[in-house]
Design a protein around this motif. Structure first.
Motif, PDB file in Angstrom:
ATOM      1  N   ARG A 184       0.829  -1.206   0.000  1.00  0.00           N
ATOM      2  CA  ARG A 184       0.000   0.000   0.000  1.00  0.00           C
ATOM      3  C   ARG A 184       0.867   1.261   0.000  1.00  0.00           C
ATOM      4  NH1 ARG A 184      -4.719  -0.560  -1.905  1.00  0.00           N
ATOM      5  NH2 ARG A 184      -5.186   1.467  -0.972  1.00  0.00           N
ATOM      6  N   VAL A 185       1.973   1.221   0.754  1.00  0.00           N
ATOM      7  CA  VAL A 185       2.881   2.370   0.775  1.00  0.00           C
ATOM      8  C   VAL A 185       3.558   2.545  -0.582  1.00  0.00           C
ATOM      9  CG1 VAL A 185       4.993   3.307   1.797  1.00  0.00           C
ATOM     10  CG2 VAL A 185       3.270   2.237   3.260  1.00  0.00           C
ATOM     11  N   SER A 186       4.013   1.437  -1.168  1.00  0.00           N
ATOM     12  CA  SER A 186       4.699   1.525  -2.462  1.00  0.00           C
ATOM     13  C   SER A 186       3.754   1.987  -3.565  1.00  0.00           C
ATOM     14  CB  SER A 186       5.310   0.168  -2.827  1.00  0.00           C
ATOM     15  OG  SER A 186       4.307  -0.798  -3.078  1.00  0.00           O
ATOM     16  N   MET A 187       2.450   1.702  -3.428  1.00  0.00           N
ATOM     17  CA  MET A 187       1.469   2.122  -4.430  1.00  0.00           C
ATOM     18  C   MET A 187       1.420   3.640  -4.551  1.00  0.00           C
ATOM     19  SD  MET A 187      -0.734  -0.293  -5.892  1.00  0.00           S
ATOM     20  CE  MET A 187      -2.462   0.157  -5.702  1.00  0.00           C
ATOM     21  N   GLN A 188       1.754   4.346  -3.474  1.00  0.00           N
ATOM     22  CA  GLN A 188       1.684   5.802  -3.488  1.00  0.00           C
ATOM     23  C   GLN A 188       2.713   6.418  -4.419  1.00  0.00           C
ATOM     24  OE1 GLN A 188       1.863   7.218   0.561  1.00  0.00           O
ATOM     25  NE2 GLN A 188       0.342   5.740   1.264  1.00  0.00           N
ATOM     26  N   THR A 189       3.730   5.643  -4.806  1.00  0.00           N
ATOM     27  CA  THR A 189       4.739   6.149  -5.738  1.00  0.00           C
ATOM     28  C   THR A 189       4.360   5.874  -7.192  1.00  0.00           C
ATOM     29  OG1 THR A 189       6.055   4.093  -5.750  1.00  0.00           O
ATOM     30  CG2 THR A 189       6.493   5.667  -3.981  1.00  0.00           C
ATOM     31  N   MET A 190       3.253   5.141  -7.420  1.00  0.00           N
ATOM     32  CA  MET A 190       2.857   4.753  -8.774  1.00  0.00           C
ATOM     33  C   MET A 190       1.797   5.693  -9.320  1.00  0.00           C
ATOM     34  SD  MET A 190       2.419   0.635  -8.276  1.00  0.00           S
ATOM     35  CE  MET A 190       3.678  -0.355  -7.467  1.00  0.00           C
ATOM     36  N   PRO A 191       1.745   5.870 -10.640  1.00  0.00           N
ATOM     37  CA  PRO A 191       0.634   6.607 -11.252  1.00  0.00           C
ATOM     38  C   PRO A 191      -0.681   5.890 -10.972  1.00  0.00           C
ATOM     39  CG  PRO A 191       2.447   6.270 -12.813  1.00  0.00           C
ATOM     40  CD  PRO A 191       2.749   5.434 -11.625  1.00  0.00           C
ATOM     41  N   ALA A 192      -1.792   6.644 -11.003  1.00  0.00           N
ATOM     42  CA  ALA A 192      -3.094   6.072 -10.678  1.00  0.00           C
ATOM     43  C   ALA A 192      -3.437   4.898 -11.592  1.00  0.00           C
ATOM     44  CB  ALA A 192      -4.170   7.155 -10.775  1.00  0.00           C
ATOM     45  N   GLU A 193      -3.129   5.018 -12.895  1.00  0.00           N
ATOM     46  CA  GLU A 193      -3.440   3.943 -13.835  1.00  0.00           C
ATOM     47  C   GLU A 193      -2.654   2.685 -13.503  1.00  0.00           C
ATOM     48  OE1 GLU A 193      -2.780   7.013 -14.562  1.00  0.00           O
ATOM     49  OE2 GLU A 193      -4.694   7.708 -15.394  1.00  0.00           O
ATOM     50  N   GLN A 194      -1.395   2.832 -13.085  1.00  0.00           N
ATOM     51  CA  GLN A 194      -0.587   1.679 -12.723  1.00  0.00           C
ATOM     52  C   GLN A 194      -1.091   1.050 -11.431  1.00  0.00           C
ATOM     53  OE1 GLN A 194       3.589   2.539 -12.198  1.00  0.00           O
ATOM     54  NE2 GLN A 194       4.209   0.439 -12.615  1.00  0.00           N
ATOM     55  N   GLN A 195      -1.604   1.865 -10.520  1.00  0.00           N
ATOM     56  CA  GLN A 195      -2.154   1.337  -9.278  1.00  0.00           C
ATOM     57  C   GLN A 195      -3.309   0.388  -9.567  1.00  0.00           C
ATOM     58  OE1 GLN A 195      -3.129   4.335  -6.360  1.00  0.00           O
ATOM     59  NE2 GLN A 195      -1.240   5.475  -6.697  1.00  0.00           N
ATOM     60  N   GLN A 196      -4.161   0.743 -10.538  1.00  0.00           N
ATOM     61  CA  GLN A 196      -5.274  -0.118 -10.896  1.00  0.00           C
ATOM     62  C   GLN A 196      -4.782  -1.469 -11.412  1.00  0.00           C
ATOM     63  OE1 GLN A 196      -8.587   0.477 -10.479  1.00  0.00           O
ATOM     64  NE2 GLN A 196      -7.997   2.358  -9.412  1.00  0.00           N
ATOM     65  N   GLN A 197      -3.719  -1.428 -12.215  1.00  0.00           N
ATOM     66  CA  GLN A 197      -3.178  -2.656 -12.794  1.00  0.00           C
ATOM     67  C   GLN A 197      -2.518  -3.539 -11.740  1.00  0.00           C
ATOM     68  OE1 GLN A 197      -3.590  -3.536 -15.884  1.00  0.00           O
ATOM     69  NE2 GLN A 197      -4.278  -1.662 -16.875  1.00  0.00           N
ATOM     70  N   LEU A 231      11.388  -2.203   3.611  1.00  0.00           N
ATOM     71  CA  LEU A 231      10.832  -1.727   2.348  1.00  0.00           C
ATOM     72  C   LEU A 231       9.847  -0.576   2.565  1.00  0.00           C
ATOM     73  CD1 LEU A 231      10.230  -5.082   0.441  1.00  0.00           C
ATOM     74  CD2 LEU A 231      11.766  -3.233  -0.245  1.00  0.00           C
ATOM     75  N   ILE A 232       9.072  -0.641   3.647  1.00  0.00           N
ATOM     76  CA  ILE A 232       8.158   0.462   3.960  1.00  0.00           C
ATOM     77  C   ILE A 232       8.942   1.752   4.168  1.00  0.00           C
ATOM     78  CG2 ILE A 232       6.583   1.370   5.721  1.00  0.00           C
ATOM     79  CD1 ILE A 232       5.588  -1.514   6.111  1.00  0.00           C
ATOM     80  N   PHE A 233      10.019   1.674   4.941  1.00  0.00           N
ATOM     81  CA  PHE A 233      10.846   2.856   5.187  1.00  0.00           C
ATOM     82  C   PHE A 233      11.500   3.347   3.899  1.00  0.00           C
ATOM     83  CE2 PHE A 233      15.096   4.604   6.120  1.00  0.00           C
ATOM     84  CZ  PHE A 233      14.719   5.744   6.814  1.00  0.00           C
ATOM     85  N   GLN A 234      12.030   2.419   3.089  1.00  0.00           N
ATOM     86  CA  GLN A 234      12.679   2.804   1.845  1.00  0.00           C
ATOM     87  C   GLN A 234      11.679   3.444   0.879  1.00  0.00           C
ATOM     88  OE1 GLN A 234      14.603  -0.770   0.442  1.00  0.00           O
ATOM     89  NE2 GLN A 234      16.396  -0.471   1.727  1.00  0.00           N
ATOM     90  N   SER A 235      10.458   2.904   0.829  1.00  0.00           N
ATOM     91  CA  SER A 235       9.434   3.472  -0.051  1.00  0.00           C
ATOM     92  C   SER A 235       9.083   4.891   0.374  1.00  0.00           C
ATOM     93  CB  SER A 235       8.175   2.597  -0.032  1.00  0.00           C
ATOM     94  OG  SER A 235       8.450   1.308  -0.537  1.00  0.00           O
ATOM     95  N   TRP A 236       8.914   5.083   1.671  1.00  0.00           N
ATOM     96  CA  TRP A 236       8.600   6.417   2.182  1.00  0.00           C
ATOM     97  C   TRP A 236       9.748   7.387   1.894  1.00  0.00           C
ATOM     98  CZ3 TRP A 236      11.194   9.258   5.957  1.00  0.00           C
ATOM     99  CH2 TRP A 236      10.554  10.436   6.383  1.00  0.00           C
ATOM    100  N   LEU A 237      10.984   6.929   2.140  1.00  0.00           N
ATOM    101  CA  LEU A 237      12.154   7.777   1.922  1.00  0.00           C
ATOM    102  C   LEU A 237      12.305   8.121   0.441  1.00  0.00           C
ATOM    103  CD1 LEU A 237      14.519   9.015   3.559  1.00  0.00           C
ATOM    104  CD2 LEU A 237      15.870   7.010   2.929  1.00  0.00           C
ATOM    105  N   GLY A 238      12.132   7.110  -0.413  1.00  0.00           N
ATOM    106  CA  GLY A 238      12.261   7.351  -1.845  1.00  0.00           C
ATOM    107  C   GLY A 238      11.200   8.296  -2.368  1.00  0.00           C
ATOM    108  N   ARG A 239       9.967   8.162  -1.858  1.00  0.00           N
ATOM    109  CA  ARG A 239       8.898   9.062  -2.292  1.00  0.00           C
ATOM    110  C   ARG A 239       9.209  10.495  -1.898  1.00  0.00           C
ATOM    111  NH1 ARG A 239       5.169   7.021   0.392  1.00  0.00           N
ATOM    112  NH2 ARG A 239       4.704   8.619   1.948  1.00  0.00           N
ATOM    113  N   LYS A 240       9.679  10.698  -0.672  1.00  0.00           N
ATOM    114  CA  LYS A 240      10.035  12.037  -0.215  1.00  0.00           C
ATOM    115  C   LYS A 240      11.168  12.615  -1.055  1.00  0.00           C
ATOM    116  CE  LYS A 240       7.239  12.554   3.299  1.00  0.00           C
ATOM    117  NZ  LYS A 240       6.210  13.625   3.329  1.00  0.00           N
ATOM    118  N   TYR A 241      12.151  11.765  -1.386  1.00  0.00           N
ATOM    119  CA  TYR A 241      13.305  12.245  -2.147  1.00  0.00           C
ATOM    120  C   TYR A 241      12.891  12.685  -3.551  1.00  0.00           C
ATOM    121  CZ  TYR A 241      17.714  12.314  -4.676  1.00  0.00           C
ATOM    122  OH  TYR A 241      18.774  12.687  -5.462  1.00  0.00           O
TER     123      TYR A 241
END
Length: 253
Positions: A184-197, A231-241
């Motif tokens: 769910r956290v990693s989904m926040q870095t994806m475009p909306a269309e990719q999230q659906q897929q 991975l949750i921490f890395q996803s959050w960190l990468g999104r912020k970066y």
């Protein structure tokens, strides 16, 4: 993507099942060059840290650090994908509206081809998500599983509320929940269309981990749970970066 993931899981199951005998027999490649070194590594770290459970956690952290460049590269591609999707969004919305309004199957196929042409024109692949990180971890899972199997002292070692060699339903549930949260956290870095897929994988990945963990030695869900937290921490960190340092690649060709 669904076919690729299912193929990877099928190959993983086949390798694990076929390696059972050779993993426990000296003189076999699988035992001598994967399982036995893994057992020695857990022993060495366990003696140093005073716990085989802590040794497995350290190994997990090292593995995730090694795989971090692959993850950051994937997040960079997702950030570029978001840029491209923003560029084509007006055209894509118009095509989607026409597709919803069209009742003729033949015309619907033509509109779908038009959508695919738009994706191709701007080098967009909503299903772009490699299985490489998962496949690279396969030797770790196998080494951990069979290492516990052939080592009585690791198998009987008590960590937290369970023994490393015994299945633990609570630990299995924790691993499944953490991986679902991670998705769910990693989904926040994806475009909306990719999230659906990617909704299918969002359910399949934690469910498969839960199923494997229920009957596997508790050491495996420890690995997955700690890996998921990292991975949750890395996803959050990468999104912020990438929010403050957007990729410099062009959004379109």
């Amino acid at each position: 993507m669904k076919k690729q993931l299912l193929l990877a899981l099928t190959l993983l199951s086949a390798i694990v099942l076929s390696g059972c005998q050779s993993a426990q027999t000296e003189g076999h490649f699988f035992h001598d060059y994967l399982v036995n070194p893994f057992v020695k590594l857990i022993h060495a770290l366990g003696e140093m840290l005073g716990s085989y459970g802590l040794a497995i956690i350290v190994i997990t952290i090292v593995v995730r650090l090694i795989l971090m460049p692959l993850m950051l590269n994937s997040m960079k591609k997702q950030a570029v994908m978001r840029q491209k999707m923003e560029v084509v969004k007006p055209k894509m919305t118009a095509i989607q509206d026409r597709l919803k309004a069209e009742k003729n199957p033949e015309e619907q196929r033509k509109i779908q081809m038009e959508m695919m042409g738009l994706y191709k024109e701007h080098d967009i692949n909503p299903m772009a998500m490699g299985c490489l990180p998962m496949l690279l971890q396969t030797p770790i899972w196998m080494g951990l599983y069979y290492g516990i199997t052939i080592s009585p002292d690791i198998r009987s070692h008590e960590f937290l509320w369970f023994r490393l060699g015994n299945p633990d339903i609570a630990m299995a549930i924790i691993a499944g929940i953490i991986y679902y949260v991670q998705f769910r956290v990693s989904m926040q870095t994806m475009p909306a269309e990719q999230q659906q897929q990617m909704k299918f994988i969002g359910l399949l990945s934690p469910v498969m981990i839960l199923i494997f963990s229920v009957s596997a030695p508790a050491a495996l869900p420890i690995y997955w749970a700690v890996s998921g937290l990292i991975l949750i921490f890395q996803s959050w960190l990468g999104r912020k970066y990438y929010q403050t340092h957007p990729p410099v690649e062009n959004a379109t060709k």
